[in-house]
Scaffold this motif. Structure first.
Motif, short mmCIF file in Angstrom:
data_model
loop_
_atom_site.label_atom_id
_atom_site.label_comp_id
_atom_site.label_asym_id
_atom_site.label_seq_id
_atom_site.Cartn_x
_atom_site.Cartn_y
_atom_site.Cartn_z
N VAL A 50 3.95 6.23 -27.38
CA VAL A 50 3.31 5.71 -28.60
C VAL A 50 4.37 5.09 -29.53
N ILE A 51 5.46 5.91 -29.73
CA ILE A 51 6.49 5.44 -30.67
C ILE A 51 7.19 4.20 -30.09
N PHE A 52 7.51 4.33 -28.76
CA PHE A 52 8.20 3.22 -28.12
C PHE A 52 7.35 1.94 -28.16
N GLY A 53 6.07 2.06 -27.86
CA GLY A 53 5.15 0.93 -27.86
C GLY A 53 5.09 0.29 -29.24
N HIS A 54 5.01 1.17 -30.26
CA HIS A 54 4.91 0.70 -31.63
C HIS A 54 6.15 -0.08 -32.01
N GLU A 55 7.35 0.50 -31.65
CA GLU A 55 8.63 -0.13 -32.02
C GLU A 55 8.74 -1.49 -31.33
N ILE A 56 8.35 -1.57 -30.08
CA ILE A 56 8.43 -2.81 -29.31
C ILE A 56 7.57 -3.90 -29.96
N GLU A 57 6.38 -3.48 -30.33
CA GLU A 57 5.43 -4.45 -30.88
C GLU A 57 5.85 -4.91 -32.28
N GLU A 58 6.41 -3.95 -33.05
CA GLU A 58 6.64 -4.25 -34.46
C GLU A 58 8.06 -4.72 -34.74
N ASN A 59 9.01 -4.23 -33.96
CA ASN A 59 10.42 -4.43 -34.32
C ASN A 59 11.09 -5.36 -33.30
N ALA A 61 14.06 -6.32 -33.50
CA ALA A 61 15.46 -5.91 -33.30
C ALA A 61 15.54 -4.48 -32.80
N PHE A 62 14.53 -4.10 -32.09
CA PHE A 62 14.44 -2.69 -31.63
C PHE A 62 15.56 -2.39 -30.63
N ASP A 63 16.34 -1.29 -30.97
CA ASP A 63 17.47 -0.91 -30.10
C ASP A 63 16.99 0.21 -29.18
N ILE A 64 16.71 -0.20 -27.93
CA ILE A 64 16.13 0.77 -26.99
C ILE A 64 17.13 1.89 -26.66
N ASP A 65 18.40 1.49 -26.51
CA ASP A 65 19.42 2.51 -26.16
C ASP A 65 19.48 3.61 -27.21
N ARG A 66 19.51 3.14 -28.44
CA ARG A 66 19.63 4.12 -29.52
C ARG A 66 18.38 5.02 -29.56
N PHE A 67 17.26 4.37 -29.33
CA PHE A 67 15.99 5.12 -29.36
C PHE A 67 16.01 6.27 -28.34
N VAL A 68 16.37 5.92 -27.07
CA VAL A 68 16.33 6.98 -26.03
C VAL A 68 17.42 8.03 -26.28
N ASP A 69 18.60 7.55 -26.82
CA ASP A 69 19.66 8.53 -27.09
C ASP A 69 19.22 9.52 -28.17
N ALA A 142 2.85 -3.42 -23.37
CA ALA A 142 2.91 -3.78 -24.80
C ALA A 142 3.27 -5.27 -24.95
N ILE A 143 2.82 -5.79 -26.07
CA ILE A 143 3.19 -7.19 -26.40
C ILE A 143 4.28 -7.07 -27.45
#
Ligand SMILES: Nc1nc2c(ncn2[C@@H]2O[C@H](COP(=O)(O)OP(=O)(O)OP(=O)(O)O)[C@@H](O)[C@H]2O)c(=O)[nH]1
Length: 573
Positions: A50-59, A61-69, A142-143
């Motif tokens: 949910v959070i990842f989908g939201h970040e992808i759609e909205e952000n 400049a979403f930093d995936i590495d930082r998110f998973v870390d 996600a879009i």
């Protein structure tokens, strides 16, 4: 060996049960922990999606590495993002260069499953980290912020070492609890074993002492039976009872009473301890045991009903047991106890002893009767001729040894045949008995009164010279001749007797000679007119003039009339 087996079997059984239960619990716990972890991973995977989908759609400049870390370290889980082509985009446990080394993940079972079923799960060794993980994967479409369609698979993994550690801890707990359980089982088995042993020992000892007591009682009873059988008189038999009771029922004292031949009174024949019965006898209706026909206790079921014969009415407790043999009551055993409990516990033993005493006393009475029958004449109750012969032999020997005179007085009823013929045999019997009674009354205790045969009687008088014997004979003739005989309401007149006396003055005479001498003298008395006494080896005596003349002329019994034609008296019966 038997004892240790008895301990080992429950220990082994209970321990096996415990081990099986622990094994079963381990399996259950393992499943439970796995389920818990899976549920937790499902929830986290969803949340991450949910959070990842939201970040992808909205952000953009979403930093995936930082998110998973951040997510992975805060949850202490491995989080991996896999793109639509099956390549890892980010992994909380791997740096970028390691990620670059990774191959396509589409064939990983959890990823493959997630793409097909929206949910994938597998437990396997991580190729990159070399640790076993529980993987949970879910697809995410996600879009992105740039308006492009992206497909991902969010995978959350937890190392199995955590689960294994928990399981290890649980095993340690289980093992400790199991060991404690086994020790407890062992201790409990030991404790109950000892308890059972102690109880078994106590009941065995109790049983042993009961058996010993019963054996002692039986031995005493056997002794009682043996001793009483050997006794020749009731008195000596009763004396045996006291020591046996002192052994078996020491807390009681007693009295034995015997029913008289008349059967309406009981004579005290023996007692031990303080007397319980006033006087020497009591009436048969004074004892409840005799009236009831079985044991009577002065206090029973809270009823106080003492017998009338008892002397100590308020002290202690009394038990009266009828002495029976083959349904016949012979007497009563009276026992006195100080305590009621002693009386109640001693009852059955006292009854068994009384049963044996009753039988033994009946035997003695029977033997007594038989020996009496052997030496007594049934009609008159006098000793018979056989007994006379035995005693005579002994008395002659005594007479010659101690130089003492011994007299034998032979008597014969005059004209007894005519009496029989006139009045009948029954009346004859009656006269015979009356004459015999007179003989018994007039003779001394030391004299032996016998029926020699038929109507011929005799008295053996030890330490009696011929003069004393003559006095006795004359006294008898007077007393017999003076009696007016009445039978069945009918007067029979009077009867006379003739007598012959022989005396041994300390010499060695034979039995036959002494009898012949007295018989000859009797013959002479008959010859010389009857109703008189003649002495052996003496000139003829005068008739007994003092004796009243039988009323020959007034009665139908012609006793005094001279009958010289009568046959001479027999020389022996
Ligand atoms: N009633 C009865 N009669 C008996 C008994 N024993 C013997 N007699 C009888 O006694 C009688 C004896 O008769 P004898 O021997 O002739 O003598 P007696 O008539 O007494 O005459 P003397 O002796 O000469 O005076 C017989 O008739 C017997 O039957 C008995 O037990 N009862």
């Amino acid at each position: 060996m038997k004892n240790s087996l008895r301990m080992l079997i429950p220990v082994v059984m209970l321990t096996s049960l415990l081990v099986v239960s622990l094994g079963f619990l381990e399996i259950r716990f393992e499943q439970m922990l796995e389920n818990n972890l899976e549920n937790k991973l499902v929830r986290i995977t969803r949340l991450t999606s949910v959070i990842f989908g939201h970040e992808i759609e909205e952000n953009s400049a979403f930093d995936i590495d930082r998110f998973v870390d951040d997510f992975g370290s805060s949850l202490n889980l491995r989080i991996t993002i896999i793109n639509g082509d099956g390549y890892v985009v980010a992994d909380s446990e791997l740096n970028n260069s390691a990620i670059m080394q990774l191959g396509n993940h589409n064939e990983r079972s959890e990823i493959h499953q997630a793409r097909l079923e929206s949910y994938g799960k597998s437990t396997r060794l991580s190729e990159s980290l070399g640790i076993e993980f529980l993987y949970l994967a879910m697809p995410l479409s996600a879009i992105n912020a740039n308006g492009e369609f992206d497909e991902f698979v969010i995978r959350v993994a937890s190392p199995m070492t955590l689960l294994n550690q928990q399981m290890q801890q649980l095993r340690i707990w289980g093992f400790s609890a199991g060991t404690a359980g086994i020790v407890l089982i062992f201790v409990l088995v030991m404790f109950f074993n000892r308890l059972i042993d102690r109880q078994a020992n106590a009941s065995r000892q109790d049983l042993e002492s009961k058996v010993q007591g019963r054996t002692h009682e039986l031995m005493m009873m056997q002794q009682l039976g043996g001793l009483m059988t050997a006794c020749t008189s009731i008195e000596s038999a009763c004396k045996v009872v006291e020591p046996i009771f002192a052994q078996l029922l020491p807390q009681c004292r007693g009295t034995i009473t015997m029913l008289k031949a008349s059967r309406n009174r009981l004579d005290v024949v023996y007692h031990w301890g303080q007397r319980m019965i006033e006087g020497e006898w009591y009436g048969r209706d004074e004892c409840w045991a005799l009236l009831k026909g079985h044991t009577h206790m002065s206090q029973e079921s809270q009823l106080v009903i003492p017998c009338n014969h008892t002397q100590l009415k308020d002290e202690g407790f009394e038990m009266c047991i009828p002495l029976l043999a083959q349904g016949e009551t012979l007497g009563v055993m009276h026992l006195h106890f100080v305590n009621e409990s002693d009386m109640l516990t001693g009852r059955s033993l006292a009854e068994s002893l009384s049963e044996q005493i009753g039988l033994a006393l009946a035997n003695i009475q029977l033997r007594d009767n038989l020996s009496q029958q052997a030496v007594r004449d049934p009609l008159t109750g006098l000793f018979n001729r056989r007994h006379l012969m035995e005693v005579l032999e002994h008395q002659i020997a005594q007479s010659s040894r101690f130089n003492k005179p011994l007299s034998l007085l032979m008597l014969d009823i005059d004209h007894f045949k005519r009496f029989n013929d006139t009045f009948g045999h029954d009346a004859g019997d009656y006269v015979l008995k009356q004459v015999c009674q007179e003989l018994k009354t007039s003779a001394r205790k030391a004299d032996l009164v016998c029926r020699y045969g038929g109507e011929e009687l005799c008295i053996l008088c030890p330490e009696t010279d011929i003069t004393q014997a003559q006095e006795l004979a004359e006294r008898l003739l007077i007393r017999i001749g003076a009696q007016e005989l009445i039978h069945s309401g009918q007067s029979l007149g009077r009867v006379t007797v003739s007598g012959g006396i022989a005396c041994n003055e300390g010499s060695e005479i034979s039995v036959e000679a002494l009898i012949k001498q007295s018989d000859d003298a009797l013959y002479r008395a008959k010859e010389n007119g009857r109703n008189r006494v003649e002495l052996a080896n003496q000139p003829t005596l005068d008739a007994v003039t003092d004796a009243p003349e039988p009323a020959n002329n007034t009665t139908r019994f012609p006793v005094i009339t001279e009958h010289h034609d009568d046959k001479a008296i027999k020389t022996s019966a």
